[in-house]
Design an enzyme around this catalytic site. Sequence first.
Site, PDB file in Angstrom:
ATOM      1  N   ASP A   1      46.494  34.367  46.499  1.00  0.00           N
ATOM      2  CA  ASP A   1      47.094  33.340  47.373  1.00  0.00           C
ATOM      3  C   ASP A   1      47.161  31.975  46.692  1.00  0.00           C
ATOM      4  O   ASP A   1      47.433  30.957  47.327  1.00  0.00           O
ATOM      5  CB  ASP A   1      46.331  33.235  48.702  1.00  0.00           C
ATOM      6  CG  ASP A   1      44.881  32.762  48.526  1.00  0.00           C
ATOM      7  OD1 ASP A   1      44.458  32.503  47.375  1.00  0.00           O
ATOM      8  OD2 ASP A   1      44.173  32.648  49.545  1.00  0.00           O
TER       9      ASP A   1
ATOM     10  N   HIS B   1      44.667  30.341  45.140  1.00  0.00           N
ATOM     11  CA  HIS B   1      43.471  29.490  45.101  1.00  0.00           C
ATOM     12  C   HIS B   1      42.911  29.403  43.684  1.00  0.00           C
ATOM     13  O   HIS B   1      43.090  30.317  42.878  1.00  0.00           O
ATOM     14  CB  HIS B   1      42.390  29.960  46.094  1.00  0.00           C
ATOM     15  CG  HIS B   1      41.719  31.261  45.783  1.00  0.00           C
ATOM     16  ND1 HIS B   1      41.558  32.274  46.708  1.00  0.00           N
ATOM     17  CD2 HIS B   1      41.130  31.738  44.650  1.00  0.00           C
ATOM     18  CE1 HIS B   1      40.911  33.280  46.169  1.00  0.00           C
ATOM     19  NE2 HIS B   1      40.642  32.988  44.911  1.00  0.00           N
TER      20      HIS B   1
HETATM   21  C1  F6R Z   1      35.399  32.840  41.408  1.00  0.00           C
HETATM   22  C2  F6R Z   1      36.569  31.999  41.671  1.00  0.00           C
HETATM   23  C3  F6R Z   1      37.834  32.573  42.193  1.00  0.00           C
HETATM   24  C4  F6R Z   1      38.371  33.719  41.336  1.00  0.00           C
HETATM   25  C5  F6R Z   1      39.651  34.278  41.956  1.00  0.00           C
HETATM   26  C6  F6R Z   1      40.189  35.445  41.156  1.00  0.00           C
HETATM   27  O1  F6R Z   1      34.336  32.048  40.925  1.00  0.00           O
HETATM   28  O2  F6R Z   1      36.476  30.842  41.482  1.00  0.00           O
HETATM   29  O3  F6R Z   1      38.811  31.570  42.248  1.00  0.00           O
HETATM   30  O4  F6R Z   1      38.617  33.250  40.044  1.00  0.00           O
HETATM   31  O5  F6R Z   1      39.399  34.687  43.262  1.00  0.00           O
HETATM   32  O6  F6R Z   1      39.268  36.495  41.214  1.00  0.00           O
HETATM   33  P1  F6R Z   1      39.396  37.726  40.220  1.00  0.00           P
HETATM   34  O7  F6R Z   1      39.236  37.190  38.855  1.00  0.00           O
HETATM   35  O8  F6R Z   1      38.248  38.647  40.598  1.00  0.00           O
HETATM   36  O9  F6R Z   1      40.732  38.331  40.448  1.00  0.00           O
END
Ligand code: F6R
Length: 255
Positions: A135, A137
């Site tokens: 999304d 973030h």
């Molecule tokens: C975790 C964080 C999140 C992840 C994001 C992607 O510390 O800050 O922003 O980087 O949710 O997660 P993955 O890498 O598991 O797809």
Amino acid sequence: MRVVIAEVPELARVGADAVERVLREKEHPVLGLATGGSPLPVYAELERRHREEGLSLAHASAFLLDEYVGLPADHPERYRHVIGRELVDRVDLDPERVHGPDGLAEDLEAACAAFEAQIQAAGGVDVQILGIGTDGHIAFNEPGSSFASRTRVMALTRQTREDNARFFGGDPQAVPARCLTQGLGTIMQARQLVLLATGEAKAAAVRELLEGAVSVAWPATILQHHPDVTVLLDEAAASGLRLAEHFRELERVSR
Ligand code: F6R
């Protein structure tokens, strides 16, 4: 922004190079560490360099991006434990110098303020590793987050709880509803940002990040205003980019 589209081992090398440079150049390097799946190849490459090439993280300190609220102290998915398993325990980083916001604090607001103060006292983050949510973030700054935000309590979107259910036995309800997260304003103060994204599920968020308008609807787009960002993508994550060929050409002529 520097955009690298390559296979994962090459992305891991470029990401680890950025960290290694700071470790070699700074007397007291400050690392910003993301959890989740995206940064793992970079952490594995740092571990390899530590083991095989004597790269030392002993003089570094580190700050996590975020932490779930309310997970029991011994829960394996607390980000403190996750980063221990994935990096800290595998290299010579001193666990005492790895800091995260305290998701078990009685006074969460005070814990957020204390965490911000710790980052400032350390002199700010030299290189921040980031992932991106489907999304859009970064850290847990969900859509609608202020670009000026600092570390604070945030409710996770349904999408993020579904995405992270894989770490909680597949049950989105088991993913905590709230977290503490560095704000977008906090992240933007890091001197260098390295964002990794792999897999097709990230393609839409990556397209917005690199080609979209800066908008709170896609929080990561604020990175367009940061002077030193490297975006590391595999082919699948880059598959929605209109400018993919241009980014490849830029990389060919500038390296
Ligand atoms: C975790 C964080 C999140 C992840 C994001 C992607 O510390 O800050 O922003 O980087 O949710 O997660 P993955 O890498 O598991 O797809």
